[in-house]
Design a protein around this motif. Structure first.
Motif, PDB file in Angstrom:
ATOM      1  N   UNK A  89      -1.143   2.265   4.584  1.00 37.83           N
ATOM      2  CA  UNK A  89      -2.269   2.064   3.672  1.00 37.83           C
ATOM      3  C   UNK A  89      -3.578   2.119   4.457  1.00 37.83           C
ATOM      4  N   UNK A  90      -4.657   2.539   3.794  1.00 41.25           N
ATOM      5  CA  UNK A  90      -5.958   2.564   4.475  1.00 41.25           C
ATOM      6  C   UNK A  90      -6.328   1.180   5.026  1.00 41.25           C
ATOM      7  N   UNK A  91      -5.998   0.119   4.275  1.00 42.84           N
ATOM      8  CA  UNK A  91      -6.360  -1.223   4.728  1.00 42.84           C
ATOM      9  C   UNK A  91      -5.598  -1.614   5.992  1.00 42.84           C
ATOM     10  N   UNK A  92      -4.328  -1.255   6.061  1.00 44.01           N
ATOM     11  CA  UNK A  92      -3.539  -1.533   7.269  1.00 44.01           C
ATOM     12  C   UNK A  92      -4.183  -0.869   8.481  1.00 44.01           C
ATOM     13  N   UNK A  93      -4.558   0.391   8.324  1.00 45.60           N
ATOM     14  CA  UNK A  93      -5.158   1.125   9.436  1.00 45.60           C
ATOM     15  C   UNK A  93      -6.520   0.548   9.808  1.00 45.60           C
ATOM     16  N   UNK A  94      -7.321   0.199   8.802  1.00 45.16           N
ATOM     17  CA  UNK A  94      -8.633  -0.401   9.077  1.00 45.16           C
ATOM     18  C   UNK A  94      -8.473  -1.726   9.817  1.00 45.16           C
ATOM     19  N   UNK A  95      -7.490  -2.531   9.394  1.00 44.43           N
ATOM     20  CA  UNK A  95      -7.249  -3.821  10.048  1.00 44.43           C
ATOM     21  C   UNK A  95      -6.847  -3.630  11.510  1.00 44.43           C
ATOM     22  N   UNK A  96      -5.961  -2.665  11.758  1.00 40.07           N
ATOM     23  CA  UNK A  96      -5.521  -2.406  13.130  1.00 40.07           C
ATOM     24  C   UNK A  96      -6.678  -1.917  13.995  1.00 40.07           C
ATOM     25  N   UNK A  97      -7.495  -1.020  13.440  1.00 36.43           N
ATOM     26  CA  UNK A  97      -8.638  -0.497  14.192  1.00 36.43           C
ATOM     27  C   UNK A  97      -9.706  -1.570  14.423  1.00 36.43           C
ATOM     28  N   UNK A  98      -9.869  -2.463  13.453  1.00 41.83           N
ATOM     29  CA  UNK A  98     -10.881  -3.524  13.582  1.00 41.83           C
ATOM     30  C   UNK A  98     -10.561  -4.460  14.752  1.00 41.83           C
ATOM     31  N   UNK A  99      -9.274  -4.628  15.060  1.00 45.55           N
ATOM     32  CA  UNK A  99      -8.875  -5.479  16.187  1.00 45.55           C
ATOM     33  C   UNK A  99      -9.386  -4.932  17.519  1.00 45.55           C
ATOM     34  N   UNK A 100      -9.678  -3.635  17.553  1.00 42.92           N
ATOM     35  CA  UNK A 100     -10.015  -2.963  18.810  1.00 42.92           C
ATOM     36  C   UNK A 100     -11.506  -2.811  19.022  1.00 42.92           C
ATOM     37  N   UNK A 101     -12.320  -3.059  18.029  1.00 46.86           N
ATOM     38  CA  UNK A 101     -13.773  -2.865  18.149  1.00 46.86           C
ATOM     39  C   UNK A 101     -14.484  -4.172  18.430  1.00 46.86           C
TER      40      UNK A 101
END
Length: 100
Positions: A88-100
């Motif tokens: 899901x887009x939200x899953x990917x956004x959440x994973x990417x947010x951990x890295x920024x």
């Protein structure tokens, strides 16, 4: 122009989302617009790389990709997320947010 190595690609400070896909894969076609929208939403906060498993068997085999689509997120050379199937887009956004 020199070809960028896979290691160079994943070593940057910007998270790299890699979509391992195949032209014959139905779910991959459904996943493509999700990834395109994610890239539009996040812009320079991520890089999106699509790898056709049939055209790149060496890296596909090296990383043990067996299901399509497979999503991997690398940051500074380390694998931070890996999942098979459409995410899901939200899953990917959440994973990417951990890295920024």
């Amino acid at each position: 122009m020199a070809q960028t190595s896979f290691q160079d690609l994943i070593n940057g400070d910007v998270p790299v989302l890699i979509d391992f896909h195949a032209t014959w894969c139905g779910p991959c076609h459904a996943y493509s617009p999700i990834l395109k929208q994610l890239k539009e939403d996040l812009g320079d906060k991520m890089r999106l790389v699509k790898i056709d498993v049939d055209r790149n068997p060496d890296i596909t085999q090296k990383l043990g990709v067996q299901a399509m689509p497979t999503t991997m997120i690398f940051h500074r050379g380390e694998l931070k997320f890996r999942a098979a199937g459409v995410q899901s887009p939200q899953t990917l956004k959440d994973e990417l947010a951990k890295l920024n």
